[in-house]
Design an enzyme around this catalytic site. Structure first.
Site, mmCIF file in Angstrom:
data_model
loop_
_atom_site.group_PDB
_atom_site.id
_atom_site.type_symbol
_atom_site.label_atom_id
_atom_site.label_comp_id
_atom_site.label_asym_id
_atom_site.label_seq_id
_atom_site.Cartn_x
_atom_site.Cartn_y
_atom_site.Cartn_z
ATOM 1 N N GLU B 35 0.861 -1.187 0.000
ATOM 2 C CA GLU B 35 0.000 0.000 0.000
ATOM 3 C C GLU B 35 0.895 1.233 0.000
ATOM 4 O O GLU B 35 1.727 1.400 0.885
ATOM 5 C CB GLU B 35 -0.918 -0.031 1.228
ATOM 6 C CG GLU B 35 -1.608 1.280 1.568
ATOM 7 C CD GLU B 35 -2.469 1.842 0.430
ATOM 8 O OE1 GLU B 35 -3.218 1.078 -0.190
ATOM 9 O OE2 GLU B 35 -2.345 3.070 0.163
ATOM 10 N N CYS B 45 -16.708 6.683 1.447
ATOM 11 C CA CYS B 45 -18.059 7.253 1.432
ATOM 12 C C CYS B 45 -18.352 8.040 2.698
ATOM 13 O O CYS B 45 -19.283 8.836 2.742
ATOM 14 C CB CYS B 45 -19.100 6.160 1.273
ATOM 15 S SG CYS B 45 -18.875 5.215 -0.230
#
Lengths: 454, 454
Positions: B35, B45
């Site tokens: 990552e 969201c």
């Protein structure tokens, strides 16, 4: 010379048929509705909210009045009680009136509250709740300011009526024969409902059989007798479900089945009687999950069956092919008790076993929206799946705001015969104010998939 | 000697694959996640609710931290940026580090906000909103107490970010190129959203093209240039959607399609590359209604695709048959703006026409519960059906409390390929506090049936 379609019963199913047929047929054709009572097209489901005072008047529950129906060209005869059907002569006997002949007949006589054959059951102050007149009778009894209200049965109506009585400030007791409230949902969920009832101040007596009613000299109820002793009661509300009102039909030789319901095909035509249709609370329908007959009196089904019957009758008279058929039900039901939302669809574990299936049952807890959002509440979802076919068999939800309506996803999936694997892969709505990234029904479906693997 | 599964990207899709593979494989097998950023498994969201102050910290949006993943046996390497994939040698180049080899590779590089190639686009204070770092940058900009915030684009993110800024007390303008807000819903519904935005004090400029950004000498944004003149702006938020972050994949010769998404099969395996899977916002998926490819970056899909990829990789390495496949999406989306709920699923009328279908479109208004109940609010449902097959193609809802989640019934019906006739006959939940006797989706479906007959 036109045809005459006669409908017995002027509530949801009957008036839906009458309106639908009226729209399809010509001016020569007559549509006659015979209603023994004083109301048409009303919401029986709204009665508890009227009792609670949330809805002001009975009239507010009436979707369409007799006058409105008449303006639509329906020959609506109120206070007209049919006493017999003669299918051979196509004639109805009417109490205190001339016989009425028909070309096509619709039986939409509805259902009546179950009144168990117990000592004192006919005492004053003991009410079933099915019609607006029943509702008015309850209101009249409550106007006498009773000391104690007892609700017998803790199904949807029992629960809603108990809440209405508590809202009105009455001391209210619910008596349930089963060890759990709401036997229609799984016991663990029923426990959550029981807790909410107690928090709301309702006295709850589960596992208690009612054996009769004590009456005073005037014939008014004073108590509910149980194996555990007598509960004082000035008003008793029966929430023991309803049975099909099908005496007229069975007396005429029409076939009846589960809970007295009239047996019809998927066009709502009475089996073996080509000129007679039936719809609504008085008929037997099909459970889409088991394929077995079931009596499931609900306004939603009555409206749909009415549409289907209207289509079938119009097609029959016009020499067309009918377009609609009623596919049956999946036992969806929903209610609200205080802030607790409760819903179910399909089979519970016991119903699945009774149907000869091998159910896997899972229960999950999740938030009603993203866990990091303020005010997220909890909900419990129980899901039942078939071990062999992996098909969804049923679901139940108890929870906070926005919980219960999610049952509609399961109801739709049941109608489609989806597996729980397919439910996991549905593209359901997600945003933080509404759910976690996995919708509650899918959290349960994932648990079911896991249980099926285990 | 075990296998090594390497995942590029540590958010929803990547960590779902890593966790799923880890559970299935043996101790000899390695699961490595690379990552490049500092966060794992977070809810993008949720960012608008963090900006609004409803969620306190970025950490609250993290479902699982790097430490938690490591405790589960995943070799998670943060701050590790992959610069190239060599599929032939099964090797990844890493910025400032040794190459990493793999037996099976997962690309889960996500998506990035669309930044149109306009003058001044790289100015300070102009933010896309996709990662938690993006969110922090917006918060930092807002901490400077800007005079004017301009949100470019009125899709879901644009709307949610505009509300967040207004909640925080900032003067907020939304600029939308299309004549209507939320081009993803029908114009009549968009009008309701526009009205709600204006009521909330948001300045709305529709039909306005952004042509560039003015910057001060320090390179900080001072205005948004449009054909209508320059809007003052200290902070600009780009709500123009996202594109797949697939440069690594395309540079390596992997196939890409719609909006740059990596092309995968229904097991999430990259077409033509047997050792490489991809999942989440960086892939192309299938629209279940049209059967056509679509790029639809959403956390719900990322999670499911991650499950499917994990199953496929584990099965591949274990010599088993994969059990899961991803069936595609139906374009379901939902949001809340103030008290207005907005949702959609399936195709809108234009999308249906673009797909070569002949859509019938209806729009109905109904109450969000029985009309006689106190406080019943309104909702508008638009439904699109196919004239030839009578199949449901799509639905959209704008309305008050409890309105938007009803879209899930339509989403489920779409997945099942139901006709609108079948939707009319669904056994959906009914009780007065929740709906009228016909559920809103069914009211729309009945209108669609009527329109199909006309």
């Amino acid at each position: 010379m036109g045809s005459r379609v006669v409908v017995i019963g002027g509530d949801a199913a009957g008036m839906t048929v009458a309106s639908g047929v009226r729209r399809r047929l010509g001016e020569d054709d007559e549509v006659v509705v015979l209603e023994r009572g004083t109301w048409t097209s009303y919401s029986a489901c709204g009665i508890p909210y009227w009792i609670a005072g949330e809805v002001d008047t009975a009239e507010a529950l009436v979707a369409r009045s007799p006058e409105q129906h008449r303006r639509n060209g329906i020959d609506l005869r109120m206070g007209t009680e049919v006493t017999a059907i003669d299918p051979r002569r196509r004639t109805l006997s009417v109490r205190g009136g001339d016989p009425v002949s028909y070309d096509r007949l619709v039986i939409a006589t509805g259902a009546e509250p179950v009144r168990p054959d117990l000592p004192g059951i006919d005492g004053r102050g003991i009410h079933g709740v099915q019609s607006l007149d029943d509702g008015q009778a309850v209101l009249d009894s409550l106007a006498d300011d009773p000391q104690h209200v007892v609700v017998v049965g803790s199904g949807y109506i029992g629960l809603e009526m108990a809440e209405a009585c508590v809202v009105r400030g009455f001391d209210t007791t619910v008596v349930e024969r089963s060890p759990n409230v709401m036997p229609i949902i799984e016991p663990a969920l029923g426990q959550q409902v029981a807790d909410a009832m107690r928090r709301r101040g309702i006295h709850l007596r589960t596992g208690v059989d009612v054996t009769g009613f004590t009456l005073d000299d005037s014939g008014r109820v004073t108590g509910v007798e149980t194996a555990d002793g007598t509960l004082p009661a000035d008003v008793v509300i029966l929430g023991l479900g309803v049975a099909a009102r099908s005496g007229l039909a069975s007396d005429a030789g029409l076939p009846t089945g589960v809970k007295g319901g009239i047996v019809v095909d998927d066009r709502q035509r009475v089996e073996g009687f080509a000129e007679i249709w039936a719809a609504g609370d008085c008929v037997v329908t099909i459970d889409r999950v088991t394929g077995e007959p079931i009596h499931l009196p609900l306004g939603t089904h009555a409206n749909k069956q009415g549409m289907v019957a209207a289509d079938g009758i119009a097609a029959d008279l016009l020499g067309e092919e009918p377009r609609l058929s009623f596919p049956g039900v999946v036992q969806t039901a929903i209610t609200k008790f205080c802030s607790l939302e409760i819903s179910r669809t399909g089979l519970d574990a016991q119903q699945a076993r009774d149907a000869g299936l091998d159910p896997v049952v899972v229960s999950i807890e999740t938030t009603n929206f993203a866990g990091y959002m303020p005010g997220a509440g909890m909900m419990t979802v129980v899901m039942v799946a078939d071990r062999i076919t992996r098909r969804l068999l049923g679901a139940q939800i108890v929870g906070a705001e926005d919980a219960a309506l999610r049952i509609d996803v399961a109801a739709t999936a049941l109608a489609a015969g989806m597996t729980v694997d397919a439910v996991v892969m549905l593209d359901l709505a997600y945003a933080p104010p509404f759910s976690s990234v996995w919708s509650p029904i899918q959290v349960a479906a994932r648990a079911a998939v896991k249980a099926l693997a285990g």
